[in-house]
Design a protein around this motif. Sequence first.
Motif, short mmCIF file in Angstrom:
data_model
loop_
_atom_site.label_atom_id
_atom_site.label_comp_id
_atom_site.label_asym_id
_atom_site.label_seq_id
_atom_site.Cartn_x
_atom_site.Cartn_y
_atom_site.Cartn_z
N THR A 113 61.74 -9.65 66.78
CA THR A 113 61.42 -10.54 67.90
C THR A 113 62.63 -10.64 68.81
N ALA A 155 70.86 -14.69 58.21
CA ALA A 155 70.50 -15.97 58.81
C ALA A 155 69.19 -16.49 58.22
N SER A 169 67.90 -13.04 56.79
CA SER A 169 67.80 -11.70 57.39
C SER A 169 68.58 -11.65 58.70
N PRO A 170 68.80 -10.43 59.25
CA PRO A 170 69.71 -10.30 60.39
C PRO A 170 69.22 -10.97 61.67
N LEU A 171 70.20 -11.50 62.39
CA LEU A 171 69.94 -12.16 63.66
C LEU A 171 71.14 -11.89 64.57
N ILE A 182 68.23 -13.36 72.13
CA ILE A 182 68.34 -13.50 70.67
C ILE A 182 67.39 -12.47 70.08
N SER A 184 65.88 -10.98 66.43
CA SER A 184 65.72 -11.37 65.04
C SER A 184 64.85 -10.35 64.32
N ALA A 185 65.21 -10.04 63.09
CA ALA A 185 64.43 -9.04 62.34
C ALA A 185 64.10 -9.54 60.95
#
Lengths: 206, 237
Positions: A113, A155, A169-171, A182, A184-185
């Motif tokens: 996202t 995160a 998970s990564p952010l 931003i 996010s995954a």
Amino acid sequence: MKNYLLALLLATIIAIFFSIVAVITTERRPSSQEFPLPQEPSPVSYPVPLYKAAEKITLSELINISKTHNITLYLPTKMPGNIKLVSIYYKPPVVLLSYSDREAPDYRYDNVTIEISIWPSAVPSFGELNLSVKNVTDSRVFSINGARGVLIEHAPWGDPELQKLYGPSPLAFFWIEGHYYIISASPPITGAQLLEIIGSLRPLKG
Amino acid sequence: MLYNILGEKRMEGKERKIKLTLFFSLFTAVLCTISPLLAQASRLYVGYFYFGPPGGNAPWGVYSRILTINPAIPTYYAHLQWVTIMLSYDRYYWLQTGYYKDGTKNNPVFYWEVFDSSQKISYKLSIGPTTGATYSYTIVHAQKTDPKLWDFLIRDSSGQTIFNKEISADPYVPIDLQAFVETTTSYINIGGTHFSYLSYYNGQSWLLWNRHAAYVDPPYWLDQVSHYEFKAGGGGY
């Protein structure tokens, strides 16, 4: 006739039993979405999610918005696997792009996202960014292809359901040409893959 | 045995009736069981989002005056009125302050909370607003060397500070503003709700909201007095 009445009586007893169970469960066992009890560490409130208020727009509508307001938006040109853009949510000042390799009811269940603030935002210096990650072992400053920001490897999710579903998970948050992004995954996408996605960002053109 | 006594056709009819009765009774019973659970599965909201057209400045603060109401709250339910700075919609990170009351309390209390990448803090104050009185609730960027710092302030109608706290948030950049009433059941009557002087901080001065996006969950209603003021009510049944 007697059997019919017997069955009716039995059904009534079952209905009463279930109703009592319903009353007991309603009174004594709050659901996970309910207000947490005061001694619990979870948040008191849950702000209104974007999907409740934003309208879904098409890519061509997003292009028109960026042209009308003279904003250059950057979108990824590469995604891992079969992940592709599936929906765009717009509620000024937020544009939210949802990328997924599967059917997802909304952006919460996608793979990647990207949130973009259409308001111009002052870009912090490297010094300020480095200061912001000082003593934070999980974060690091990056600069890729004109994007400058911070990657947080693990995160958490504010939504308890997603935290349970995905775990940390990564952010990454960053700025390009004075606009704030931003990204996010959800797993299995890694922090390194997230940086590759950021590296593939290119201006959106009509 | 019944089959033999009553005959095939008659029994078939009776069995069908019995089965149908049982089915509808069970169906009704299951509905009775799940309907309250379904009703409480989601939260209800009434209020405003800031509607920020392109070209404005990022909002580095939110402010509102909120009249205190004190509705009856069923056990395990809650009512909140607050202002929020959203840090991420996807990750669901935010800064928030306001007042709340749950079914275990006679009166509302002030609270503030932060949910970001490093923490989830929800802090309830031991004191609360007086019913019928208006308080101001502010969240504003601290504008210090450390960009992650934000200030939370609650003041009474005379301007006296009741609460002031500096909190770190990561990520720290605001993406949206919200001012809402939140309940966990429609049984809560929010009559008398009044938010006014909704403002945002553009980094230099406070400005009244000049655009908004309204959102209301039934059975509640929303009176959109202006971009920076609304009243709300309904519920309680």
